[in-house]
Design a protein around this motif. Structure first.
Motif, short mmCIF file in Angstrom:
data_model
loop_
_atom_site.label_atom_id
_atom_site.label_comp_id
_atom_site.label_asym_id
_atom_site.label_seq_id
_atom_site.Cartn_x
_atom_site.Cartn_y
_atom_site.Cartn_z
N PRO A 73 -36.14 4.06 63.21
CA PRO A 73 -35.95 2.80 62.55
C PRO A 73 -36.15 1.68 63.35
O PRO A 73 -36.13 1.53 64.40
CB PRO A 73 -34.44 2.69 62.24
CG PRO A 73 -33.26 3.60 63.39
CD PRO A 73 -34.84 4.27 63.47
N CYS A 90 -24.09 4.09 59.86
CA CYS A 90 -25.16 5.34 61.08
C CYS A 90 -23.55 6.31 61.73
O CYS A 90 -22.42 5.58 61.81
CB CYS A 90 -24.85 3.84 62.15
SG CYS A 90 -25.40 4.96 63.48
N ASP A 92 -23.47 7.40 64.58
CA ASP A 92 -24.05 7.38 65.54
C ASP A 92 -23.64 6.17 66.89
O ASP A 92 -24.71 5.76 67.62
CB ASP A 92 -25.99 8.33 66.74
CG ASP A 92 -25.69 9.33 66.11
OD1 ASP A 92 -25.64 10.00 66.56
OD2 ASP A 92 -26.38 9.71 65.21
N ILE A 95 -25.79 1.10 65.45
CA ILE A 95 -25.95 -0.50 64.79
C ILE A 95 -25.43 -1.33 65.42
O ILE A 95 -24.13 -1.13 65.95
CB ILE A 95 -25.90 -0.82 63.11
CG1 ILE A 95 -27.02 0.79 62.53
CG2 ILE A 95 -26.18 -1.85 62.86
CD1 ILE A 95 -28.25 0.20 62.39
N CYS A 110 -29.37 6.33 68.98
CA CYS A 110 -29.54 6.42 67.65
C CYS A 110 -30.75 7.49 67.58
O CYS A 110 -31.61 7.56 68.72
CB CYS A 110 -31.14 5.33 66.98
SG CYS A 110 -31.91 5.45 66.14
N LYS A 111 -30.68 8.86 66.30
CA LYS A 111 -31.08 10.18 66.64
C LYS A 111 -31.95 9.96 65.54
O LYS A 111 -33.24 10.75 65.01
CB LYS A 111 -29.86 10.70 65.87
CG LYS A 111 -28.75 11.89 67.31
CD LYS A 111 -27.62 12.59 67.10
CE LYS A 111 -26.99 12.28 68.03
NZ LYS A 111 -26.07 12.82 67.41
N GLY A 112 -32.28 9.06 64.81
CA GLY A 112 -33.34 8.55 63.67
C GLY A 112 -32.93 9.66 62.18
O GLY A 112 -34.22 9.96 61.96
N CYS A 113 -31.75 9.49 61.97
CA CYS A 113 -31.70 10.07 61.24
C CYS A 113 -32.03 9.68 59.62
O CYS A 113 -32.26 10.20 58.90
CB CYS A 113 -30.31 10.04 61.03
SG CYS A 113 -29.06 8.67 60.56
N GLU A 114 -32.38 8.36 59.81
CA GLU A 114 -32.48 7.69 58.54
C GLU A 114 -31.70 7.01 57.57
O GLU A 114 -31.97 6.17 56.77
CB GLU A 114 -34.07 7.92 58.14
CG GLU A 114 -34.96 7.44 57.38
CD GLU A 114 -36.14 8.04 56.92
OE1 GLU A 114 -36.22 9.33 57.19
OE2 GLU A 114 -37.04 7.83 55.49
N CYS A 116 -29.34 4.84 57.61
CA CYS A 116 -29.24 3.05 57.90
C CYS A 116 -30.89 2.74 56.69
O CYS A 116 -30.70 1.77 56.05
CB CYS A 116 -29.88 2.80 59.01
SG CYS A 116 -31.05 3.49 59.95
S1 SF4 Z 1 -32.06 6.06 61.75
FE1 SF4 Z 1 -29.77 7.22 62.00
S2 SF4 Z 1 -28.65 7.27 63.55
FE2 SF4 Z 1 -30.39 5.60 63.88
S3 SF4 Z 1 -29.89 3.63 63.63
FE3 SF4 Z 1 -30.23 4.47 61.53
S4 SF4 Z 1 -28.72 5.78 60.95
FE4 SF4 Z 1 -27.89 5.55 63.26
#
Ligand code: SF4
Ligand SMILES: Cc1ncc(C[n+]2csc(CCOP(=O)(O)OP(=O)(O)O)c2C)c(N)n1
Ligand code: SF4
Ligand code: SF4
Ligand SMILES: [Mg+2]
Lengths: 152, 317
Positions: A73, A90, A92, A95, A110-114, A116
């Motif tokens: 992100p 989030c 993880d 933020i 951040c694991k990039g879950c999307e 957020c």
């Molecule tokens: S992509 Fe997922 S882990 Fe990364 S900041 Fe956004 S919500 Fe958090």
């Protein structure tokens, strides 16, 4: 503001999340163990921000899962309204929010879950996913315009 | 109790996180959203125990811990016993004045997955409630044994496919209905029980605060969508939770002292359960003509339960 320098970044994300070579083998470990999350006194932790804490090397805060990510992100501060949706959801703790302001993303955790991006309510969104290798400045320069509402 | 303000999200966000990143839960996992909320809604010291499951193994990858509080790694079934024991010890030491800070506020919390809570740790949890320990038990209900590959539990709803109740030519998946754990725990005479969901962050934070403040054993079932076993995209965890609460598959309510039932969320537009089911791979087979009757059965179950909740809310029994 993309490059948030927290004092604790000295300690953050130092290790890959894997067991060190100097650990005991499965047949050598004792029956119980205690991992202190902090160096010294930990009685006041709820009142300290992450950058004010003295994390021990057992704390996963000092580890990184950045290599899990294939997309990341990117945060555009100009559009953000500090609603804190991204902070509360989030999974993880990635933020970085201080004094009611969203400051940026902790790329060590951040694991990039999307999630957020999905919960960000602004138009255009203040968070968007880009390839992991994309340069942040470059990503920001490609930010979309405000979308007109589709008439149904 | 030192409470964090949950008046609005901005105020809530001033809480200093005590659950750290670089745990190994899947991207988008709701377990950690729920745990973060619990730990952010109070400033008190916390003593937490976790039954074995995704949360436990992912937050204690030796030699790391993701917990900034006292946290006990225990067996699959006995977080409630471990926390009950810790609570009893704390009480005794407080009475004797042998704690390093006798006035420091401490709260005791046990987390368990649905497998641990509805099935394998049920006896231990029930015992701790009967003994009346001052603690809060929070079930992270993802409706399957996720940590070991998605086996069915008694929390798995009828019609879902799991690795041990597979849908196929001869089966529509799990045949049995989900156990009503909230009513069972209310029947223990617990002073506070509730069912909460992470998309409704405010009612969840308030419910957690109520449970922590209430003396005696409190139980909270939280819906914890599991992208891996429910088969949806990690980014959709919150929108799936919205479908769960707005279709009334997971009604949000509390029961005080076993009889005072309050519905905490009434969706403006109640969605059909079909919308919720269609968003997840684990229910995909139900949309084949031969299994559509199961969708009707699920809808009827949801309607009946909602009717029951409303009646109980009115009757106060
Ligand atoms: S992509 Fe997922 S882990 Fe990364 S900041 Fe956004 S919500 Fe958090
Ligand atoms: C007594 C015992 N039986 C079985 C196991 C293996 N086991 C570990 S975690 C787990 C599944 C946990 O499921 P649940 O409680 O629903 O938590 P989830 O992983 O879904 O969050 C199982 C079966 C165990 N550790 N101990
Ligand atoms: S969700 Fe979007 S608008 Fe809200 S604080 Fe996060 S980035 Fe800013
Ligand atoms: S399998 Fe499900 S519950 Fe377990 S970590 Fe992954 S998303 Fe979370
Ligand atoms: Mg489970």
């Amino acid at each position: 503001m993309q490059d948030i320098k927290l004092k604790a970044t000295e300690k953050r994300g130092l290790h890959e999340l894997e067991a060190g070579k100097d650990l005991l083998g499965w047949d050598e470990v004792t029956q119980g163990s205690i991992l202190p999350s902090f160096e010294g006194d930990a009685s006041n932790i709820a009142h300290l921000k992450q950058e004010e804490r003295d994390y021990s090397h057992y704390n996963s805060y000092t580890a990184t899962v950045a290599s899990w990510r294939v997309v990341k992100p990117v945060f555009n501060m100009d559009v953000c309204i500090d609603c804190q949706n991204c902070w509360v959801w989030c999974p993880d703790t990635s933020i970085i929010s201080r004094d009611k302001q969203m400051l940026g993303i902790d790329y060590d955790h951040c694991k990039g879950c999307e999630v957020c991006v999905e919960v960000c309510p602004t138009n255009p969104k203040s968070l968007l996913m880009f390839n992991e290798h994309e340069d942040i400045e470059n990503a920001l320069s490609q930010w979309p315009e405000k979308k007109k509402k589709e008439k149904k | 109790m030192a409470i964090t303000s949950v008046k609005n999200l901005k105020e809530f966000s001033t809480a200093n996180d005590r659950f750290e990143g670089a745990h190994t839960l899947c991207p988008g996992c709701a377990h950690s959203m729920i745990v973060r909320e619990l730990m952010n809604c109070t400033d008190d010291n916390l003593v937490i125990g976790t039954n074995t499951g995704c949360l436990e193994v992912s937050t204690a990858v030796y030699p790391f811990t993701s917990w900034d509080t006292s946290w006990i790694h225990i067996g699959f079934e006995n977080a409630a016993s471990a926390i009950g024991g810790a609570e009893a010890m704390h009480k005794a030491r407080k009475r004797k004045g042998t704690l390093s800070d006798n006035d420091a506020p401490v709260k005791f919390v046990a987390f368990g997955g649905d497998g641990a809570t509805f099935d394998i740790g049920f006896q231990w949890m029930s015992g701790a409630f009967e003994r009346g320990h001052d603690f809060t038990y929070i079930c992270l209900d993802n409706e399957n044994y996720a940590n070991t590959g998605g086996q069915r539990s008694s929390a798995t709803p009828i019609g879902a496919t799991t690795s041990t109740a597979q849908a196929g030519k001869h089966s529509y998946g799990k045949k049995e209905k989900k156990k009503d754990i909230v009513s069972i725990m209310a029947a223990h005479g617990a002073p506070y029980v509730a069912q909460l969901a992470p998309n409704k962050w405010k009612s969840m934070a308030k419910g957690f605060q109520k449970a922590l403040e209430t003396e005696g054993p409190c139980f909270i079932n939280t819906v914890s969508p599991c992208c891996t076993e429910w088969k949806f995209e990690p980014k959709d965890t919150i929108s799936i939770t919205d479908l769960a609460t707005d279709s009334l598959m997971f009604p949000i309510y509390e029961i005080i002292d076993g009889h005072e039932l309050n519905i905490l969320y009434r969706p403006k537009n109640v969605l059909k359960v079909e919308d919720y089911l269609a968003a997840q791979g684990r229910y995909k087979h139900l949309f084949k003509p031969e299994y559509r009757h199961v969708i009707d059965e699920i809808q009827k179950g949801v309607d009946d339960y909602w009717e029951m909740l409303q009646r109980r809310e009115e009757a106060r029994v």
